[in-house]
Design an enzyme around this catalytic site. Structure first.
Site, PDB file in Angstrom:
ATOM      1  N   ASN A  10     -30.380  53.505-111.832  1.00 11.04           N
ATOM      2  CA  ASN A  10     -31.307  52.169-111.580  1.00 11.04           C
ATOM      3  C   ASN A  10     -30.301  51.413-110.720  1.00 11.04           C
ATOM      4  OD1 ASN A  10     -32.775  49.889-111.747  1.00 11.04           O
ATOM      5  ND2 ASN A  10     -32.341  49.766-113.858  1.00 11.04           N
ATOM      6  N   LYS A  12     -31.147  48.708-109.549  1.00 12.18           N
ATOM      7  CA  LYS A  12     -31.717  47.253-109.701  1.00 12.18           C
ATOM      8  C   LYS A  12     -31.872  46.683-108.527  1.00 12.18           C
ATOM      9  CE  LYS A  12     -29.485  47.407-114.110  1.00 12.18           C
ATOM     10  NZ  LYS A  12     -28.895  46.808-115.316  1.00 12.18           N
ATOM     11  N   HIS A  96     -38.102  47.555-118.450  1.00 10.69           N
ATOM     12  CA  HIS A  96     -36.615  47.206-118.303  1.00 10.69           C
ATOM     13  C   HIS A  96     -36.408  46.008-119.214  1.00 10.69           C
ATOM     14  CE1 HIS A  96     -32.378  46.612-117.399  1.00 10.69           C
ATOM     15  NE2 HIS A  96     -32.445  48.071-116.992  1.00 10.69           N
ATOM     16  N   GLU A  98     -34.520  43.561-118.422  1.00  4.08           N
ATOM     17  CA  GLU A  98     -34.216  42.661-117.356  1.00  4.08           C
ATOM     18  C   GLU A  98     -35.921  42.328-117.056  1.00  4.08           C
ATOM     19  OE1 GLU A  98     -31.789  44.768-114.606  1.00  4.08           O
ATOM     20  OE2 GLU A  98     -30.137  44.622-116.142  1.00  4.08           O
ATOM     21  N   GLU A 169     -31.823  51.327-124.342  1.00  2.00           N
ATOM     22  CA  GLU A 169     -30.885  50.212-123.664  1.00  2.00           C
ATOM     23  C   GLU A 169     -30.411  49.111-124.658  1.00  2.00           C
ATOM     24  OE1 GLU A 169     -30.801  51.500-119.229  1.00  2.00           O
ATOM     25  OE2 GLU A 169     -32.241  49.797-119.504  1.00  2.00           O
ATOM     26  N   GLY A 175     -24.281  46.372-118.417  1.00  2.00           N
ATOM     27  CA  GLY A 175     -23.561  45.441-117.317  1.00  2.00           C
ATOM     28  C   GLY A 175     -22.314  44.593-118.066  1.00  2.00           C
ATOM     29  N   SER A 215     -24.012  50.419-119.737  1.00  2.00           N
ATOM     30  CA  SER A 215     -22.401  50.761-119.526  1.00  2.00           C
ATOM     31  C   SER A 215     -21.905  52.101-119.664  1.00  2.00           C
ATOM     32  CB  SER A 215     -21.552  49.818-120.539  1.00  2.00           C
ATOM     33  OG  SER A 215     -21.617  48.332-119.997  1.00  2.00           O
TER      34      SER A 215
HETATM   35  P1  13P Z   1     -25.453  49.161-116.641  1.00  2.00           P
HETATM   36  O1  13P Z   1     -25.115  50.707-116.356  1.00  2.00           O
HETATM   37  O2  13P Z   1     -24.771  48.314-115.438  1.00  2.00           O
HETATM   38  O3  13P Z   1     -24.746  48.524-117.881  1.00  2.00           O
HETATM   39  O4  13P Z   1     -26.788  49.161-116.666  1.00  2.00           O
HETATM   40  C1  13P Z   1     -27.738  49.870-117.414  1.00  2.00           C
HETATM   41  C2  13P Z   1     -29.196  49.555-117.142  1.00  2.00           C
HETATM   42  O5  13P Z   1     -29.709  48.549-117.315  1.00  2.00           O
HETATM   43  C3  13P Z   1     -29.999  50.770-116.384  1.00  2.00           C
HETATM   44  O6  13P Z   1     -31.196  50.693-116.833  1.00  2.00           O
END
Ligand code: 13P
Length: 253
Positions: A10, A12, A96, A98, A169, A175, A215
């Protein structure tokens, strides 16, 4: 039934069109070498057309990170399922954290999007997960259960388990470098699978794929993937570099 592992990137809100082209060229041979692992890359809308064009007729699954459930009309700033299909997307992330936290997407909206994606023939990757506060206060399972139930209530009863994917997640692990322990990942994903069994039966629950995200990196992927119910990774930071993503794909084999 054996479930095929998936490694998903992803991006983002990252990468220019030029960077997307370089990534596509580099990821194709890795996906061709991936043996029994599905490789998916969820890219920004601005790169999707070109990324999907470059990866068409390869094992790379090109996906979008979001869409709106109406097909067309006065929805300024939005993109629809037919538009995603038109530029070659085969899958889409839905709900997601976010999107839920920053853009206030509700369980109901996530459910509508999932239904629309399925009807359109896009593979929805439906995300769920709790905050640190919810985990610490014991509200974690209520949250996840509500997220999954809303989606399963909205979709057809005879849903093919190969046409949908879930991703757990935990928000506190995204992150932050603070990965869920393999046991925590197994525990949550095992519970999600248990709920899906309750809702749709053993055949569905045993075949549907559930990914872990938060992560994930080359150093921890093997242990996470070794858990019984974990079928792969949904990776942000460590997937931005195609070589690092390639290591994750290797590890998933
Ligand atoms: P990270 O791998 O940067 O922690 O992000 C995970 C994520 O949100 C994947 O959709």
């Amino acid at each position: 039934m054996a479930r095929k592992p998936m490694m998903a990137a992803n991006w983002k809100m990252n990468k220019t069109l030029r960077e997307a082209e370089d990534y596509a060229a580099a990821v194709i041979p890795k996906a061709e070498d991936a043996g029994g692992v599905d490789v998916a890359v969820f890219v920004p809308f601005t790169c999707l057309n070109e990324f999907a064009r470059m990866t068409a007729d390869t094992p790379v699954i090109a996906g979008a990170q979001n869409f709106y459930f109406e097909d067309s009309g006065a929805y300024t700033g939005e993109v629809s399922a037919p538009m995603l299909l038109d530029v070659g997307a085969r899958a889409v992330l839905i709900g997601h954290s976010e999107r839920r936290e920053i853009f206030f997407e509700s369980d109901e909206m996530v459910a509508k999007k999932t239904k629309r994606a399925l009807d359109a023939g896009l593979i929805p990757v439906v995300c769920c997960g709790e905050t640190k506060e919810e985990r610490d206060s014991g509200g974690m399972w209520d949250k996840i259960q509500a997220q999954i139930k809303a989606v399963m209530d909205a979709v057809d009863g005879d849903l093919d388990p190969e046409k949908i994917i879930f991703a757990y997640e935990p928000i506190w692990a995204i992150g932050t470098g603070d990965t869920a322990s393999p046991e925590d990942a197994q525990d949550a994903i095992g519970q999600v699978r248990g709920l899906l069994e309750e809702l749709r039966g053993e055949g569905f629950a045993g075949s549907v794929r559930i990914l872990y995200g938060g992560s994930v990196k080359p150093e921890n992927i093997a242990e996470i993937m070794s858990q019984r119910d974990v079928d792969g990774g949904l990776v942000g930071g460590a997937a931005l570099d195609v070589e690092s993503f390639g290591e994750l794909v290797e590890a998933a084999k």
